[in-house]
Design a protein around this motif. Structure first.
Motif, PDB file in Angstrom:
ATOM      1  N   SER A   4       9.231  -1.760 -24.195  1.00 18.21           N
ATOM      2  CA  SER A   4      10.153  -2.223 -23.163  1.00 18.21           C
ATOM      3  C   SER A   4       9.449  -2.222 -21.814  1.00 18.21           C
ATOM      4  O   SER A   4       8.368  -1.668 -21.646  1.00 18.21           O
ATOM      5  N   THR A   5      10.107  -2.852 -20.841  1.00 16.74           N
ATOM      6  CA  THR A   5       9.542  -3.003 -19.494  1.00 16.74           C
ATOM      7  C   THR A   5      10.529  -2.451 -18.474  1.00 16.74           C
ATOM      8  O   THR A   5      11.747  -2.620 -18.612  1.00 16.74           O
ATOM      9  N   HIS A  29       9.004   3.783 -20.976  1.00 20.15           N
ATOM     10  CA  HIS A  29       8.764   2.360 -21.199  1.00 20.15           C
ATOM     11  C   HIS A  29       7.281   2.091 -21.425  1.00 20.15           C
ATOM     12  O   HIS A  29       6.410   2.815 -20.929  1.00 20.15           O
ATOM     13  N   ARG A  86      17.134  -8.638  -9.208  1.00 23.67           N
ATOM     14  CA  ARG A  86      17.710  -9.451 -10.285  1.00 23.67           C
ATOM     15  C   ARG A  86      16.759 -10.568 -10.713  1.00 23.67           C
ATOM     16  O   ARG A  86      16.625 -10.860 -11.913  1.00 23.67           O
ATOM     17  N   LEU A  89      14.053  -8.941 -12.796  1.00 22.57           N
ATOM     18  CA  LEU A  89      14.583  -8.561 -14.113  1.00 22.57           C
ATOM     19  C   LEU A  89      14.609  -9.770 -15.040  1.00 22.57           C
ATOM     20  O   LEU A  89      14.240  -9.668 -16.223  1.00 22.57           O
ATOM     21  N   ALA A  90      15.007 -10.902 -14.494  1.00 23.61           N
ATOM     22  CA  ALA A  90      15.043 -12.122 -15.305  1.00 23.61           C
ATOM     23  C   ALA A  90      13.637 -12.591 -15.677  1.00 23.61           C
ATOM     24  O   ALA A  90      13.388 -13.014 -16.815  1.00 23.61           O
ATOM     25  N   GLU A  91      12.712 -12.501 -14.740  1.00 19.93           N
ATOM     26  CA  GLU A  91      11.352 -12.991 -14.971  1.00 19.93           C
ATOM     27  C   GLU A  91      10.586 -12.117 -15.963  1.00 19.93           C
ATOM     28  O   GLU A  91       9.726 -12.606 -16.706  1.00 19.93           O
ATOM     29  N   THR A  92      10.843 -10.825 -15.945  1.00 20.46           N
ATOM     30  CA  THR A  92      10.057  -9.883 -16.752  1.00 20.46           C
ATOM     31  C   THR A  92      10.755  -9.457 -18.034  1.00 20.46           C
ATOM     32  O   THR A  92      10.105  -8.910 -18.941  1.00 20.46           O
ATOM     33  N   GLY A  93      12.070  -9.661 -18.107  1.00 18.71           N
ATOM     34  CA  GLY A  93      12.819  -9.121 -19.232  1.00 18.71           C
ATOM     35  C   GLY A  93      12.984  -7.619 -19.153  1.00 18.71           C
ATOM     36  O   GLY A  93      13.323  -6.966 -20.157  1.00 18.71           O
ATOM     37  N   ALA A  94      12.754  -7.051 -17.980  1.00 16.84           N
ATOM     38  CA  ALA A  94      12.884  -5.597 -17.818  1.00 16.84           C
ATOM     39  C   ALA A  94      14.323  -5.169 -18.037  1.00 16.84           C
ATOM     40  O   ALA A  94      15.266  -5.917 -17.773  1.00 16.84           O
ATOM     41  N   GLU A  95      14.482  -3.984 -18.520  1.00 17.78           N
ATOM     42  CA  GLU A  95      15.813  -3.467 -18.833  1.00 17.78           C
ATOM     43  C   GLU A  95      16.205  -2.270 -17.971  1.00 17.78           C
ATOM     44  O   GLU A  95      17.295  -1.715 -18.138  1.00 17.78           O
TER      45      GLU A  95
END
Length: 483
Positions: A4-5, A29, A86, A89-95
């Motif tokens: 995860s990121t 992570h 935000r 988060l969208a660009e990296t897929g970070a959670e």
């Protein structure tokens, strides 16, 4: 470990060692994406001043280099913090997003809103304590109230210091799995357009490595002489760690660990280390007060002082400008103000002297001085700045009694007996003997002539008579006390 990121949101915690947010993200992570968001408007009326912006530029540069060497470059984004997070988060897929807490009122409100918004969209948002030994809301009086007096606060804090554990900086980081756009550091336009910052470079080394060097220098060369010498501005015996602490290049835990390691088993060093830790306790107290009494950045903690009969701005404007430029005719005051302008820093004893002269002898509101310090100090910290100015003005917590008015001449004679500090910052007085350099307006004409000084030509006469202005202040403060 799950693949995860996480985003690690750097703010004023510009270091890699003893960094709880970074350490927690690494433990949970596989990948971490370090990000700095230039959202200076979020600090509202207390966005960083010009000197602080200079430090921020160079500290970010050093942090960026340290992160790149470890495999995870620092991303810089501009604009609203929540929108920037935000987008990432969208660009990296970070959670998840991790950050270390700040305590200024506007930032506290902003961070609470961001945490709630992220959690609402299913993102894990975690904040950590990294800048203080204890959270401001954890220490209370026996009656459950915030502290207003330092001594019982320090007694409580010093008895409950956290375990002495300092985590080292990670050696390797695994950054984002995709290429990410980063704004350039230069695009933040933090450096001045005019070359007024030349004196900063000779004295300061922003960044985590510079902070460690400053700490090592202090514990090696000044610890053992601190208590006896810290009030003398011409002696290099203060820690000069305040900018590093403000920008989080160094944590109070790291300072504490270095002090105790160096002092162990030596009574003199242990006593000195205890005094430095007490000074760090004042820093904690300042944040405690600002958190619980957020109005104090602008208004006195003791409400009655809101009615103190300060001079009007139209009346004091010229005197304020003279104070800012180091042209008051009081050498110890002018030396301090010129040190501030040149180096972005001022010795703490001299800070009290110049603040007392502004608020008491000139009867100018303390907020004017606080604003000037905010713009010109490299270590400008809202909590410390507020506490210091309200203490000197006599209107804050643990404040100096209203009748305590620093006599700048006596202060100079006591703490700069040879006028070494005055001569350094006021070269026009360098050839005068100490007695005349302390008070040129009292010196005989022949002494001034031999020193190459003509009053009001090379150096001004005082803009306020010390005795008369002291009495004016006493009368004004006595009126408030009586009311």
């Amino acid at each position: 470990m799950p693949a995860s990121t996480a985003l690690v949101w750097f703010r004023r915690d510009l270091r890699l060692a003893d960094h709880p947010a970074l350490q927690t993200a690494l433990a949970r992570h596989e990948r971490v994406v370090p990000v700095y968001i230039a959202d200076l408007g979020a600090e509202r009326d207390w966005a960083p001043g010009a000197a602080s912006r200079w430090w921020l530029h160079h500290s970010l540069s050093r942090l960026g280099g340290d992160l790149a060497e470890r495999g995870a470059p620092l991303l810089i984004r501009r604009g609203d913090s929540l929108q920037a997070l935000r987008a990432l988060l969208a660009e990296t897929g970070a959670e998840a997003v991790y950050w270390n807490r700040l305590y200024e009122p506007a930032i506290v409100a902003r961070d609470r809103a961001i945490k709630a918004a992220l959690r609402e969209q299913g993102i894990a948002a975690h904040s950590h304590r990294a800048a203080l030994w204890h959270e401001p809301w954890n220490l209370k009086t026996a009656g459950g109230e915030p502290y207003r007096v330092f001594t019982p606060f320090w007694r409580k804090l010093s008895a409950e210091l956290p375990p002495l554990q300092v985590e080292p900086a990670p050696l390797h980081l695994k950054g984002a799995a995709v290429h990410l756009h980063s704004d350039t550091l230069e695009s933040l336009q933090l450096l001045p357009k005019l070359n007024w910052d030349a004196g900063f470079y000779a004295q300061w080394r922003p960044g985590e490595t510079g902070a460690q060097h400053a700490l090592d220098r202090f514990v090696r060369s000044a610890l053992g002489h601190y208590r006896g010498g810290r009030d003398f501005p011409f002696r290099p015996l203060t820690t000069q760690l305040s900018p590093h602490l403000h920008f989080g290049e160094l944590s109070p835990q790291q300072v504490r660990a270095a002090l105790l390691r160096r002092a162990q088993g030596t009574a003199t060093l242990e006593a000195d280390a205890g005094q430095v830790l007490r000074e760090l306790g004042w820093r904690e107290f300042a944040h405690h007060l600002l958190f619980h009494f957020p109005h104090t950045a602008e208004a006195p903690l003791q409400e009655k002082f809101a009615h103190l009969p300060w001079r009007t701005r139209a009346d004091y404007a010229a005197d304020l400008a003279a104070w800012q430029r180091g042209r008051t005719g009081i050498p110890i005051v002018d030396a301090g103000m010129r040190e501030l302008w040149t180096s972005g820093w001022m010795h703490n004893r001299v800070r009290m002297i110049v603040a007392s002269f502004l608020t008491k002898n000139l009867l100018i509101p303390w907020q004017e001085g606080a604003r000037w310090f905010w713009d010109t100090l490299l270590d400008a910290d809202l909590a410390n700045n507020t506490l210091g100015w309200q203490w000197t003005a006599g209107c804050g917590a643990d404040a100096a009694p209203y009748f305590r008015i620093f006599n700048p001449l006596l202060q100079a004679q006591k703490f700069d007996p040879d006028a070494s500090y005055i001569r350094r910052w006021l070269p026009e007085l360098a050839r005068l003997p100490a007695e005349a350099a302390h008070a040129p307006w009292l010196a005989k004409a022949g002494v001034l002539e031999r020193g190459g000084v003509r009053l009001n030509e090379h150096y001004p006469e005082p803009i306020a008579a010390l005795g008369a202005s002291r009495q004016r202040a006493l009368d004004a403060y006595a009126a408030i006390r009586a009311a």
